[in-house]
Design a protein around this motif. Structure first.
Motif, PDB file in Angstrom:
ATOM      1  N   VAL A  14      39.534  23.777  50.580  1.00 60.38           N
ATOM      2  CA  VAL A  14      39.626  24.937  51.464  1.00 60.38           C
ATOM      3  C   VAL A  14      41.010  25.590  51.387  1.00 60.38           C
ATOM      4  N   LEU A  15      42.074  24.788  51.468  1.00 60.85           N
ATOM      5  CA  LEU A  15      43.405  25.383  51.382  1.00 60.85           C
ATOM      6  C   LEU A  15      43.689  25.932  49.993  1.00 60.85           C
ATOM      7  N   ALA A  16      43.076  25.334  48.970  1.00 61.16           N
ATOM      8  CA  ALA A  16      43.215  25.884  47.617  1.00 61.16           C
ATOM      9  C   ALA A  16      42.570  27.266  47.533  1.00 61.16           C
ATOM     10  N   LEU A  17      41.419  27.423  48.180  1.00 61.46           N
ATOM     11  CA  LEU A  17      40.772  28.746  48.214  1.00 61.46           C
ATOM     12  C   LEU A  17      41.627  29.747  48.993  1.00 61.46           C
ATOM     13  N   PHE A  18      42.197  29.313  50.104  1.00 64.67           N
ATOM     14  CA  PHE A  18      43.071  30.187  50.893  1.00 64.67           C
ATOM     15  C   PHE A  18      44.286  30.602  50.061  1.00 64.67           C
ATOM     16  N   ALA A  19      44.842  29.649  49.307  1.00 61.55           N
ATOM     17  CA  ALA A  19      45.997  29.961  48.460  1.00 61.55           C
ATOM     18  C   ALA A  19      45.641  30.983  47.398  1.00 61.55           C
TER      19      ALA A  19
ATOM     20  N   LEU B 193      33.450  28.814  35.026  1.00 60.62           N
ATOM     21  CA  LEU B 193      32.029  28.517  34.837  1.00 60.62           C
ATOM     22  C   LEU B 193      31.128  29.387  35.686  1.00 60.62           C
ATOM     23  N   GLY B 194      31.694  30.148  36.631  1.00 58.36           N
ATOM     24  CA  GLY B 194      30.902  31.081  37.417  1.00 58.36           C
ATOM     25  C   GLY B 194      30.071  30.455  38.512  1.00 58.36           C
ATOM     26  N   PHE B 195      30.427  29.239  38.983  1.00 64.96           N
ATOM     27  CA  PHE B 195      29.709  28.646  40.109  1.00 64.96           C
ATOM     28  C   PHE B 195      30.011  29.439  41.391  1.00 64.96           C
ATOM     29  N   GLY B 196      29.111  29.383  42.355  1.00 64.60           N
ATOM     30  CA  GLY B 196      29.390  29.932  43.671  1.00 64.60           C
ATOM     31  C   GLY B 196      30.476  29.129  44.363  1.00 64.60           C
ATOM     32  N   GLN B 197      31.192  29.787  45.280  1.00 64.68           N
ATOM     33  CA  GLN B 197      32.294  29.108  45.966  1.00 64.68           C
ATOM     34  C   GLN B 197      31.824  27.869  46.721  1.00 64.68           C
ATOM     35  N   ALA B 198      30.706  27.967  47.426  1.00 67.08           N
ATOM     36  CA  ALA B 198      30.212  26.835  48.218  1.00 67.08           C
ATOM     37  C   ALA B 198      29.841  25.660  47.319  1.00 67.08           C
TER      38      ALA B 198
ATOM     39  N   ALA C 133      44.087  19.956  40.411  1.00 69.63           N
ATOM     40  CA  ALA C 133      44.738  21.158  40.924  1.00 69.63           C
ATOM     41  C   ALA C 133      44.050  22.437  40.455  1.00 69.63           C
ATOM     42  N   ILE C 134      43.392  22.383  39.290  1.00 71.06           N
ATOM     43  CA  ILE C 134      42.779  23.604  38.748  1.00 71.06           C
ATOM     44  C   ILE C 134      41.264  23.501  38.616  1.00 71.06           C
ATOM     45  N   LEU C 135      40.684  22.334  38.924  1.00 72.61           N
ATOM     46  CA  LEU C 135      39.253  22.141  38.683  1.00 72.61           C
ATOM     47  C   LEU C 135      38.396  23.084  39.521  1.00 72.61           C
ATOM     48  N   LEU C 136      38.736  23.253  40.786  1.00 71.89           N
ATOM     49  CA  LEU C 136      37.954  24.143  41.640  1.00 71.89           C
ATOM     50  C   LEU C 136      37.963  25.566  41.080  1.00 71.89           C
ATOM     51  N   PHE C 137      39.131  26.031  40.658  1.00 71.52           N
ATOM     52  CA  PHE C 137      39.226  27.384  40.107  1.00 71.52           C
ATOM     53  C   PHE C 137      38.417  27.504  38.811  1.00 71.52           C
TER      54      PHE C 137
ATOM     55  N   ASP D 282      42.998  33.203  47.365  1.00 71.42           N
ATOM     56  CA  ASP D 282      42.412  34.480  47.803  1.00 71.42           C
ATOM     57  C   ASP D 282      43.228  35.225  48.852  1.00 71.42           C
ATOM     58  N   GLN D 283      44.040  34.497  49.639  1.00 78.35           N
ATOM     59  CA  GLN D 283      44.642  35.137  50.805  1.00 78.35           C
ATOM     60  C   GLN D 283      46.137  34.901  50.951  1.00 78.35           C
ATOM     61  N   THR D 284      46.777  34.424  49.878  1.00 81.52           N
ATOM     62  CA  THR D 284      48.204  34.151  49.944  1.00 81.52           C
ATOM     63  C   THR D 284      48.953  35.051  48.967  1.00 81.52           C
ATOM     64  N   ALA D 285      50.077  35.582  49.413  1.00 78.67           N
ATOM     65  CA  ALA D 285      50.923  36.407  48.538  1.00 78.67           C
ATOM     66  C   ALA D 285      51.658  35.475  47.575  1.00 78.67           C
ATOM     67  N   LEU D 286      51.193  35.407  46.330  1.00 75.85           N
ATOM     68  CA  LEU D 286      51.691  34.433  45.361  1.00 75.85           C
ATOM     69  C   LEU D 286      52.881  34.944  44.552  1.00 75.85           C
ATOM     70  N   HIS D 287      53.013  36.266  44.433  1.00 74.39           N
ATOM     71  CA  HIS D 287      54.121  36.864  43.675  1.00 74.39           C
ATOM     72  C   HIS D 287      54.216  36.274  42.266  1.00 74.39           C
ATOM     73  N   GLY D 288      53.064  36.117  41.635  1.00 76.11           N
ATOM     74  CA  GLY D 288      53.013  35.636  40.254  1.00 76.11           C
ATOM     75  C   GLY D 288      52.924  34.139  40.091  1.00 76.11           C
ATOM     76  N   ALA D 289      53.106  33.375  41.157  1.00 73.82           N
ATOM     77  CA  ALA D 289      53.018  31.915  41.065  1.00 73.82           C
ATOM     78  C   ALA D 289      51.556  31.480  41.032  1.00 73.82           C
ATOM     79  N   PRO D 290      51.226  30.433  40.295  1.00 69.92           N
ATOM     80  CA  PRO D 290      49.849  29.922  40.295  1.00 69.92           C
ATOM     81  C   PRO D 290      49.468  29.360  41.664  1.00 69.92           C
ATOM     82  N   ALA D 291      48.241  29.601  42.081  1.00 74.65           N
ATOM     83  CA  ALA D 291      47.769  29.047  43.355  1.00 74.65           C
ATOM     84  C   ALA D 291      47.769  27.525  43.337  1.00 74.65           C
TER      85      ALA D 291
END
Length: 486
Positions: free
Chosen positions: A306-311, A50-55, A35-39, A313-322
Motif C-alpha cells: 500500500v505505501l509503495a502504491l502511495f509512493a 505485466l499489466g495486472f490490476g492493482q488489486a 522493492a520493484i516486484l509490485l510495480f 502514485d501520490q508522492t512528489a518524487l522529483h526523479g527518484a524511484p518510488a
C-alpha cells in the motif's frame, strides 16, 4: 576451548563473517526484488510490466510474503532431519538465485510464477537455518553471543537498505529485467562467500542433521507428503471443474491455509499431554500477544504494498524511484536499535514495562503510522502529489512499533514456550507474520484512491484500539506468564 580462541572477526568467530555476508547478500537479493516486484506486476506492458490490476498485484505481493514465512517450516524440518544446516542453506541459496534469474529473463507471467515458487522454497530453506548456525558458533555461556547476533542482524539490514537503492535505480534508468538480474548477482556472491568459507569456518555440526530421519520414519513421512499433495490436487481439480481456477481463488485458498496453520499449532500445544498445566496457562497468555503481532505485521508489511502504491502514485518524487522508500524500513531499524538497547539494558533495566505493555505501545505506534497517512488526503484531496516527508514519518512511526514488538516477541516466545514445544513456538512466532500477510492478501484489495482515507483511518484506528485493550489485559498476561494466576 578452541571456539573461545577464535576472535578473528571483530572479536567474534570467523564463521560469523561467512554468515554475515551470506545473509547480507540474500537480503540484498530478496529486498531488491521485492522493492520493484509490485510495480513490475501492475505497470502496463508498454512500460515493461505485466499489466495486472492493482488489486491483483497487491494481493499476490501479500500472499507471496506469507508463503515465504510458511516455507520456513519445511526448511527447519529438512535441516533438522535430512540435510543439516549447511546444505539446506546452500540449496536454498541456489533456488533463490534461479528464482531471480527467471525474473531477469523476459518470460512474462511464466517467469513471475516460476520465480515466486523458487524464492518461496529457497528462502524457507535458507533464512531460519542461517540464524541457527549463528547460535551454534558459540559455546553455552559465551558472553559474545548477543553481540554476535547484533552484528548478524546489522548485516541483514545493511543488505535490505542498499538493495532498493541500486535495484530501483536500474529499474527506472534501464529496465525491470536488468534490475532483477542484480538480485540474482547478489545471491550469487552470497553463495560464493558461503561455499569458500563455510566448510572451513563453521562448526562440524552445521554439516550434520541434528536429528536424522530413522528408516522406520521414512515411509510414514512419504505417506503424509503424498496425502497433502493429493488433497491439494483434488481441491485444484475441483476448482478447475467448476471453472473457478483463477489467481484470486488460488490466493483465497492459500490465505485459508496460512491462517489455519497457526491455529493447528496452538490446538496441538494446548491439548498435548506433554504440556503441563502451568505451561498451558502461558500458551493461553501468549495467544493475545500472537494476535497483537498479527495486527502489527499487517500494517508493517503493507509498506511494500500500500505505501509503495502511495509512493508511486501520490508522492512528489522529483526523479527518484518510488522503490527507494523501501530502504526506510531497514534504515530506521539500524538507527533505532542502539537507542532501544540502551533504553532496556541501561536506562530502565529492572523497571522496564512488561511484555504486554511493550506490545500495546507497539500497536499504538503502528496504528498511528496509518492514521497519519490519512491526513494528506483529508487536507489536500487524494488527487495530489504529496511531500515525501509524509511517508518518511509514517515509516518512522511503524519502526518504533517494530522495536517494541519484534525483538520482544522473540524473547517472549522462548520464555513462554512449553518445554516440549520450544522450537515450534519460535516457528509460531514467525507464523504471526505469515498469517498477517495472508490476511493482507484480502485486505489490500480494498485499497484505492477512492477508499484511501477510510482505509488508513479504519485499519489504524482498530490497531490503536487493540493496543489499548492489550494494555488493559497486560497485568493478566504477566500473571499467567510468570505463573502467578490461579
Amino acid at each position: 576451548m578452541e571456539q573461545k580462541r577464535d576472535t578473528s572477526f571483530f572479536g567474534q568467530p570467523r564463521g560469523l563473517m561467512t554468515l554475515f555476508f551470506t545473509e547480507m547478500w540474500e537480503r540484498f537479493s530478496y529486498y531488491g526484488m521485492r522493492a520493484i516486484l509490485l510495480f513490475y506486476m501492475i505497470y502496463a506492458v508498454d512500460k515493461g510490466g505485466l499489466g495486472f490490476g492493482q488489486a491483483t498485484g497487491a494481493a499476490i505481493m501479500s500472499i507471496y510474503g506469507s508463503l515465504v514465512y510458511l516455507s520456513g517450516i519445511i526448511g527447519g524440518y529438512l535441516s533438522d532431519r535430512v540435510l543439516g544446516p549447511w546444505r539446506t542453506v546452500f540449496y536454498g541459496g541456489v533456488l533463490i538465485m534461479f528464482g531471480h534469474i527467471s525474473l531477469a529473463i523476459p518470460l512474462a507471467k511464466l517467469g513471475l510464477f516460476l520465480s515466486i515458487a523458487l524464492i518461496i522454497l529457497g528462502t524457507g530453506l535458507l533464512k531460519p537455518n542461517v540464524a541457527t548456525m549463528v547460535g551454534n558458533l558459540y559455546q553455552p555461556g559465551d558472553e559474545r553471543r548477543d553481540a554476535g547476533f547484533s552484528i548478524y542482524v546489522f548485516g541483514i539490514n545493511l543488505g535490505a537498505f542498499v538493495a532498493p537503492l541500486l535495484v530501483g535505480w536500474f529499474q527506472v534508468h534501464v529496465n525491470f529485467h536488468v534490475a532483477f538480474s542484480l538480485a540474482a548477482i547478489g545471491m550469487f556472491f552470497g553463495l560464493i562467500q558461503y561455499s569458500l568459507d563455510g566448510r572451513k569456518h563453521l562448526k562440524d555440526t552445521a554439516h550434520q542433521a541434528p536429528s536424522p530421519l530413522q528408516p522406520e520414519e521414512i515411509m510414514p513421512l512419504i505417506c503424509k507428503i503424498v496425502g497433502i499433495i493429493v488433497v491439494f490436487a483434488v481441491i485444484i481439480g475441483a476448482m478447475a471443474m467448476m471453472h473457478a481456477l483463477n489467481i484470486n481463488n488460488v490466493i483465497n485458498l492459500l490465505t485459508f491455509v496460512a491462517i489455519l496453520v497457526p491455529v493447528i499449532y496452538f490446538v496441538v500445544m494446548l491439548t498435548s499431554d506433554k504440556t503441563t498445566k502451568a505451561e498451558r496457562k502461558r500458551v493461553w497468555a501468549y495467544i493475545p500477544l500472537f494476535i497483537a503481532a498479527m495486527l502489527f505485521w499487517s500494517i508493517e508489511e503493507q509498506g511494500s504494498v500500500v505505501l509503495a502504491l502511495f509512493a508511486s502514485d501520490q508522492t512528489a518524487l522529483h526523479g527518484a524511484p518510488a522503490s527507494w522508500f523501501q530502504s526506510l524500513n531497514p534504515l530506521f531499524i539500524m538507527l533505532f536499535t542502539p537507542f532501544f538497547v540502551w533504553l532496556w539494558s541501561k536506562k530502565l533495566r529492572d523497571k522496564q514495562p512488561s511484555t504486554g505493555v511493550k506490545f500495546s505501545l507497539g500497536l499504538v505506534f503502528a496504528g498511528l503510522s496509518f492514521v497519519w497517512m490519512a491526513f494528506p488526503g483529508m487536507l489536500y484531496g487524494v488527487n495530489h502529489h504529496f511531500n515525501a516527508l509524509w511517508l518518511i514519518a509514517s515509516w518512522a512511526l511503524v519502526e518504533v512499533g517494530e522495536m517494541l514488538i519484534s525483538p520482544v516477541g522473540l524473547s517472549a516466545s522462548a520464555k513462554m514456550a512449553p518445554v516440549a514445544f520450544q522450537a515450534q513456538m519460535l516457528t509460531v512466532w514467525n507464523l504471526s507474520d505469515a498469517t498477517a500477510q495472508a490476511a493482507n492478501a484480502q485486505l489490500v484489495q480494498l485499497y484505492s484512491k477512492s477508499t484511501e482515507i477510510n482505509y488508513f483511518l479504519i485499519i489504524g484506528g482498530i490497531t490503536i484500539m487493540a493496543g489499548f485493550l492489550l494494555w488493559i489485559a497486560s497485568k493478566r498476561i504477566k500473571a499467567l506468564q510468570i505463573g502467578l494466576s490461579d
